[in-house]
Design a protein around this motif. Structure first.
Motif, PDB file in Angstrom:
ATOM      1  N   ILE A 149       0.769  -1.241  -0.035  1.00 35.39           N
ATOM      2  CA  ILE A 149       0.062  -0.095   0.206  1.00 35.39           C
ATOM      3  C   ILE A 149       0.863   1.234  -0.015  1.00 35.39           C
ATOM      4  N   ARG A 150       0.613   2.084  -0.853  1.00 32.20           N
ATOM      5  CA  ARG A 150       1.320   3.407  -0.886  1.00 32.20           C
ATOM      6  C   ARG A 150       0.713   4.502   0.230  1.00 32.20           C
ATOM      7  N   ASP A 151      -0.519   4.723   0.100  1.00 35.16           N
ATOM      8  CA  ASP A 151      -1.022   5.669   1.024  1.00 35.16           C
ATOM      9  C   ASP A 151      -1.622   4.809   2.422  1.00 35.16           C
ATOM     10  N   LYS A 152      -0.688   4.625   3.050  1.00 33.71           N
ATOM     11  CA  LYS A 152      -1.067   3.654   4.128  1.00 33.71           C
ATOM     12  C   LYS A 152      -2.130   4.227   5.200  1.00 33.71           C
ATOM     13  N   GLU A 153      -1.793   5.716   5.314  1.00 34.55           N
ATOM     14  CA  GLU A 153      -2.688   6.347   6.532  1.00 34.55           C
ATOM     15  C   GLU A 153      -4.140   6.239   5.930  1.00 34.55           C
ATOM     16  N   ARG A 154      -4.458   6.405   4.636  1.00 36.28           N
ATOM     17  CA  ARG A 154      -5.661   6.437   3.814  1.00 36.28           C
ATOM     18  C   ARG A 154      -6.402   4.899   3.977  1.00 36.28           C
ATOM     19  N   CYS A 155      -5.475   4.151   3.781  1.00 36.68           N
ATOM     20  CA  CYS A 155      -5.766   2.697   3.755  1.00 36.68           C
ATOM     21  C   CYS A 155      -6.284   2.475   5.191  1.00 36.68           C
ATOM     22  N   LYS A 156      -5.308   2.722   6.164  1.00 36.51           N
ATOM     23  CA  LYS A 156      -5.946   2.341   7.592  1.00 36.51           C
ATOM     24  C   LYS A 156      -7.403   3.037   7.822  1.00 36.51           C
ATOM     25  N   ARG A 157      -7.563   4.400   7.486  1.00 37.88           N
ATOM     26  CA  ARG A 157      -8.751   4.979   7.694  1.00 37.88           C
ATOM     27  C   ARG A 157      -9.738   4.286   7.094  1.00 37.88           C
ATOM     28  N   LEU A 158      -9.779   4.052   5.814  1.00 37.96           N
ATOM     29  CA  LEU A 158     -10.846   3.260   5.271  1.00 37.96           C
ATOM     30  C   LEU A 158     -11.106   2.007   5.835  1.00 37.96           C
ATOM     31  N   ILE A 159     -10.272   1.173   5.890  1.00 39.76           N
ATOM     32  CA  ILE A 159     -10.493  -0.054   6.510  1.00 39.76           C
ATOM     33  C   ILE A 159     -10.896  -0.074   7.724  1.00 39.76           C
ATOM     34  N   LEU A 160     -10.253   0.786   8.877  1.00 40.73           N
ATOM     35  CA  LEU A 160     -11.060   1.313  10.297  1.00 40.73           C
ATOM     36  C   LEU A 160     -12.442   1.660  10.210  1.00 40.73           C
ATOM     37  N   GLU A 161     -12.866   2.215   9.382  1.00 38.50           N
ATOM     38  CA  GLU A 161     -14.094   2.612   8.997  1.00 38.50           C
ATOM     39  C   GLU A 161     -15.015   1.582   8.800  1.00 38.50           C
ATOM     40  N   GLN A 162     -14.443   0.795   7.983  1.00 39.39           N
ATOM     41  CA  GLN A 162     -15.471  -0.634   7.562  1.00 39.39           C
ATOM     42  C   GLN A 162     -15.565  -1.256   8.781  1.00 39.39           C
ATOM     43  N   ILE A 163     -14.361  -1.383   9.433  1.00 36.63           N
ATOM     44  CA  ILE A 163     -14.476  -2.281  10.741  1.00 36.63           C
ATOM     45  C   ILE A 163     -15.519  -1.727  11.708  1.00 36.63           C
ATOM     46  N   ARG A 164     -15.506  -0.434  11.807  1.00 34.86           N
ATOM     47  CA  ARG A 164     -16.446   0.372  12.808  1.00 34.86           C
ATOM     48  C   ARG A 164     -18.091  -0.237  12.413  1.00 34.86           C
ATOM     49  N   GLN A 165     -18.267  -0.214  11.122  1.00 42.28           N
ATOM     50  CA  GLN A 165     -19.442  -0.582  10.707  1.00 42.28           C
ATOM     51  C   GLN A 165     -19.921  -2.000  10.977  1.00 42.28           C
ATOM     52  N   LEU A 166     -18.697  -3.014  10.718  1.00 46.02           N
ATOM     53  CA  LEU A 166     -18.948  -4.509  10.853  1.00 46.02           C
ATOM     54  C   LEU A 166     -18.921  -4.869  12.138  1.00 46.02           C
ATOM     55  N   SER A 167     -17.955  -4.345  13.105  1.00 45.20           N
ATOM     56  CA  SER A 167     -17.794  -4.962  14.288  1.00 45.20           C
ATOM     57  C   SER A 167     -17.382  -3.784  15.289  1.00 45.20           C
ATOM     58  N   PRO A 168     -18.455  -3.169  15.829  1.00 43.03           N
ATOM     59  CA  PRO A 168     -18.204  -1.894  16.722  1.00 43.03           C
ATOM     60  C   PRO A 168     -17.163  -2.001  17.899  1.00 43.03           C
ATOM     61  N   ALA A 169     -17.355  -3.393  18.291  1.00 40.96           N
ATOM     62  CA  ALA A 169     -16.650  -3.876  19.721  1.00 40.96           C
ATOM     63  C   ALA A 169     -15.134  -3.822  19.181  1.00 40.96           C
ATOM     64  N   THR A 170     -14.989  -4.414  18.046  1.00 43.22           N
ATOM     65  CA  THR A 170     -13.613  -4.531  17.486  1.00 43.22           C
ATOM     66  C   THR A 170     -12.996  -3.314  17.424  1.00 43.22           C
ATOM     67  N   TYR A 171     -13.708  -2.317  16.629  1.00 40.65           N
ATOM     68  CA  TYR A 171     -13.437  -1.062  16.448  1.00 40.65           C
ATOM     69  C   TYR A 171     -13.108  -0.490  17.692  1.00 40.65           C
ATOM     70  N   ALA A 172     -13.701  -0.605  18.683  1.00 45.25           N
ATOM     71  CA  ALA A 172     -13.576   0.245  20.002  1.00 45.25           C
ATOM     72  C   ALA A 172     -12.146  -0.169  20.640  1.00 45.25           C
ATOM     73  N   ASP A 173     -11.593  -1.602  20.279  1.00 44.89           N
ATOM     74  CA  ASP A 173     -10.413  -1.774  20.713  1.00 44.89           C
ATOM     75  C   ASP A 173      -9.286  -1.900  19.714  1.00 44.89           C
ATOM     76  N   ALA A 174      -9.674  -1.266  18.547  1.00 46.02           N
ATOM     77  CA  ALA A 174      -8.789  -1.427  17.583  1.00 46.02           C
ATOM     78  C   ALA A 174      -7.354  -1.432  17.695  1.00 46.02           C
ATOM     79  N   ASP A 175      -6.806  -0.480  18.612  1.00 44.72           N
ATOM     80  CA  ASP A 175      -5.495  -0.523  18.978  1.00 44.72           C
ATOM     81  C   ASP A 175      -4.963  -1.622  19.226  1.00 44.72           C
ATOM     82  N   ASP A 176      -5.754  -2.714  20.091  1.00 47.03           N
ATOM     83  CA  ASP A 176      -5.143  -3.930  20.221  1.00 47.03           C
ATOM     84  C   ASP A 176      -5.369  -5.005  19.435  1.00 47.03           C
TER      85      ASP A 176
END
Ligand SMILES: Nc1nc2c(ncn2[C@@H]2O[C@H](COP(=O)(O)OP(=O)(O)OP(=O)(O)O)[C@@H](O)[C@H]2O)c(=O)[nH]1
Length: 832
Positions: free
Chosen positions: A416-443
């Motif tokens: 991935i070239r634009d890593k920050e963008r990729c992170k942002r997009l994927i985390l957003e998808q996770i937030r929608q799919l599994s809020p509990a996982t998103y809440a602890d995304a750091d881990d």
């Protein structure tokens, strides 16, 4: 990261450890704030603000502290699991006892009275009828049954009342729907209501035996389930399922964790089946793969349940399309130091399961696999290049519902070239799919490049920082999760089943108490009636004996007297006989003998008829006595069957020539007197013969013997003629007298009268005895029946007492075990 929980107040590691162990092992009497950072709830708030890192905390300290925490966590986990294992065993033994008790006594399970359909009413009525028919089925005459039912009331409320009382007793077991529903709503695993089609069928329509069988089945299932949980809690390993989109790099990721090229990876989708990677020490240190067709039947020690595949040939098997294998068990050695090993590190052994990439075909199978209780952690690998595909989203969405937290690996991040963008997009998808996982995304969400991990044997190259962190978080996540995935289900199940045991036992204790009260009061109420019945039985047996004996003796005496009188007056039997004349004197003698015999026989017959009447009368008395005590019953004895066979004896008198002459030649005056008698008759003057003879005697004394000789000859001649005349004329009376005498002598010699009296009395006694026996039998039956009922009641009371004792023990044990289970804290786990 662990440092964020530490040293906020400068607490030492040891005091921290003690606090933590006390807290996590469930010792809730101690201060709940083991982190010393405030309220417990703050620890678990996923949206909490992260405390600032202490500037003094170095990376090395973090690692050291993390290891310390892991050890403590392990110790706490071991303590909790040991306690739960003991409690599982204890609960299982309580349930086993209950099964055994259910087999002996039938555990009570309340039914609902308010019928929801016709069947319920019919079934209840049938039960009541069956109970009331118990008495009707006794082996006695129908009439007797009716009367026994009636009589039993007069005997102090026996069967009929008991039947009603029994119904009442059983009816108290049938509850109103509200009460029963309230009871059932308290039950979790032992609720017997079963789903039939789309409707819930309750147990109302079932007979008690079926309920017992149903409960037995449920208890057996519960024991089997506890055994399964026990196995799972005792199992120190945890299973991590690695899933994700096709070609996301799952196999590469598993190899990266193992630091070995174990699973084949390819640019094209290649994993066709589940591959579980396990420590080779489990397989006696042998590195090989077991290709399994039937996962449930797999047994490592039974080679017939799998095909052995060399690890170097794994690729061929893994890529094989339409493979017959459902699972590959890959035993491999982790060559790293124990503490670094993932598969076997002394803290938790992790088995990694690589799965085929998700597509419309495999999504269902993988979802089922992930849902299995034994899967402790689900790792979802997503390609950073592709983000979440439709299948991936669907899986994650469902899995998130089941497991709440998912460990997400965003792989191929190097591309991935634009890593920050990729992170942002994927985390957003996770937030929608599994809020509990998103809440602890750091881990829980890691952006890595599994392909960059050095798998060279003996390489000392450090893992990229992100991957090393992923590894640490994954281990921590597995440790944290096993409390939830292993201990929580065990605890929840135990709490449910113990609560059910408590509810069931309380209800059974109450029922047993009611039964005991009922049985005791029934026994007490019935006691006077029972004693009356016993006294009446003894009394009636004596009475029957006395009445019968009096009657028979009277009959015998009477018969004897009447026969004696008849014999005494036997001459009257011939008084009316017509004398046919001298020429038929022989015939007349025969008739005389017959008449006398007939006359006596007639008297015997009359006595037999009388005996029948008398016996009938006595039977009536006995019967009346019986009906007074045990109620109406039909008389089975028939007096007409008495004397059916003629047993009377005819007295035979043999007629002899001497029977026609009634002269005693031994008497010195006989001949003379007869002659004179005849002479006097011939002379027309009849005078006493003896008087005449004595006159002659007196004359000879006066006139002298010589003179007498002189006129004696003509006198004697005259007397001879007279004798003949006399004998002929007296022949009828002589026959009558002589035959009467002979008849009487024959009667006497043959003991005829005594014999016949005895026979008549014996026939009567025999008949009366049958009636007496019948009554005695019926009476004894009534007594037996009552005693059976009483002994059933006593048994019921004993069983109720036993049940009360048993259930009160179960309540005590269930309460104790339950409070111990509650004390095992499976909610709060330390974040490592
Ligand atoms: N650039 C890059 N390529 C990677 C990385 N990880 C894996 N790959 C490549 O991705 C391809 C697929 O990798 P696999 O590990 O076979 O993927 P998979 O998810 O197991 O595939 P299936 O099980 O068949 O679905 C291989 O060619 C790998 O070399 C990574 O981090 N970076």
């Amino acid at each position: 990261m662990a440092a964020q929980y530490l040293g906020a107040k400068g607490s030492s590691a040891s005091s921290f450890t003690q606090q933590k162990i006390r807290h996590l092992s469930g010792d809730q009497t101690s201060t709940p704030d083991y982190f010393g950072v405030g309220k417990r709830s703050e620890i678990w708030n996923p949206h909490r603000e992260q405390p600032a890192k202490s500037p003094a905390t170095t990376g090395a300290t973090n690692v050291q502290q993390h290891r310390l925490n892991v050890q403590q966590e392990q110790q706490i986990f071991a303590d909790k699991s040991t306690r739960l294992l003991e409690l599982l065993t204890k609960t299982s033994s309580v349930i086993s006892d209950l099964r055994e008790f259910n087999g002996r006594h039938m555990v009570y399970y309340p039914k609902i009275a308010a019928a929801t359909n016709g069947t319920d009413h019919v079934s209840l009525q049938r039960q009541a009828l069956e109970r009331s028919q118990t008495l009707i089925n006794l082996p006695v005459e129908p009439e007797l049954k009716r009367h026994m039912l009636k009589r039993s009331n007069s005997l102090g409320g026996t069967e009929v009342e008991q039947t009603h009382a029994q119904n009442a007793s059983d009816n108290h077991r049938i509850l109103t729907s509200d009460v029963a529903n309230a009871f059932r709503s308290k039950l979790n695993v032992l609720n017997l209501d079963v789903k039939v089609g789309h409707q819930m069928a309750n147990v109302n329509s079932l007979a008690q035996e079926s309920i017992t069988a149903l409960l037995e089945e449920r208890l057996a299932q519960s024991i089997a389930h506890i055994e399964k949980i026990h196995k799972r809690v005792a199992d120190t390993s945890s299973k991590v399922l690695v899933t994700g989109d096709l070609n996301a790099g799952k196999s590469t990721f598993v190899n990266a964790l193992l630091k070995r090229e174990i699973l084949p990876s390819d640019q094209q989708p290649c994993t066709s089946t589940f591959c579980e990677v396990l420590d080779a020490t489990i397989n006696d240190g042998v590195e090989q793969a077991h290709a399994v067709r039937d996962v449930a039947a797999y047994n490592r020690t039974d080679p017939s349940t799998y095909d052995v595949i060399e690890l170097r040939h794994l690729y061929k098997t893994v890529i094989e399309e339409d493979t017959p294998y459902k699972m590959l068990k890959v035993y491999t050695t982790d060559r790293r130091q124990t503490e670094e090993s993932l598969l076997h590190n002394g803290v938790v052994d992790i088995a990694l399961i690589d799965s085929p990439g998700l597509n419309t075909d495999s999504i269902k199978t993988t979802a089922v696999f992930a849902r299995q209780e034994e899967i402790d952690v689900v790792v979802f690998v997503v390609s950073a290049e592709n983000h979440f595909t439709l299948s991936g989203k669907e899986f994650l969405w469902n899995a998130a519902n089941e497991k709440a937290h998912i460990f997400i690996v965003v792989n191929r991040f190097d591309s991935i070239r634009d890593k920050e963008r990729c992170k942002r997009l994927i985390l957003e998808q996770i937030r929608q799919l599994s809020p509990a996982t998103y809440a602890d995304a750091d881990d829980l969400v890691h952006f890595v490049s599994a392909g960059s991990v050095d798998l060279e044997e003996g390489s000392h190259k450090l893992d990229p920082e992100e991957f090393a962190r992923l590894e640490e978080r994954l281990r921590a996540f597995v440790l944290e999760n096993r409390v939830k995935s292993k201990l929580s289900p065990a605890k929840n199940y135990l709490l449910n089943v113990l609560s059910d045991l408590h509810v069931l036992s309380e209800s059974n204790h109450e029922e047993a108490n009611k039964d005991l009260q009922h049985a005791s009061s029934e026994l007490e109420a019935d006691k006077p009636a029972y004693e009356r019945l016993l006294a009446a039985r003894d009394h009636i047996f004596d009475q029957i004996e006395r009445i019968a004996e009096d009657s028979v003796r009277g009959l015998q005496t009477l018969a004897n007297t009447r026969l004696d009188t008849a014999v005494e007056q036997i001459e009257s039997a011939i008084s009316n006989l017509e004398y046919p004349g001298l020429f038929l004197i022989w015939q007349y003698a025969q008739d005389v003998a017959d008449s006398m015999a007939h006359s006596l026989q007639k008297e015997v017959k009359a006595l037999e008829a009388y005996a029948k009447d008398k016996t009938h009368e006595t039977i009536g008395q006995i019967h009346e006595l019986g009906t007074t005590e045990i109620g109406e019953y039909s008389q089975i004895v028939d007096v007409d069957s008495m004397f059916l066979k003629s047993r009377d004896r005819r007295i035979f008198v043999e007629i002899e020539a001497t029977d026609f002459f009634d002269i005693d030649f031994n008497d010195k005056f006989s001949v003379l007197s007869v002659s004179l008698g005849a002479a006097t008759m011939v002379g027309g003057r009849v005078m006493g013969v003896k008087n005449v003879v004595s006159s002659i005697w007196n004359v000879s004394n006066v006139v002298g013997v010589t003179n007498v000789r002189r006129w004696m000859v003509p006198v004697m001649g005259f007397a001879g003629v007279g004798l003949v005349v006399y004998v002929v004329s007296d022949m009828r009376h002589a026959v009558e007298r002589k035959l009467a005498r002979k008849f009487k002598a024959a009667v006497k010699d043959s003991n005829h009268n005594e014999g016949q009296s005895y026979r008549i009395a014996r026939a009567s006694r025999k008949t009366l005895r049958v009636e007496g026996w019948e009554l005695q039998t019926r009476f004894q039956k009534a007594v037996d029946q009552k005693e059976k009922m009483r002994s059933d009641m006593v048994k019921k009371a004993q069983m109720s007492e036993e049940a009360m004792k048993y259930f009160s023990n179960v309540i005590t044990t269930a309460t104790e075990v339950r409070s111990k289970v509650e004390a095992v804290n499976t909610q709060e786990v330390c974040k490592l």
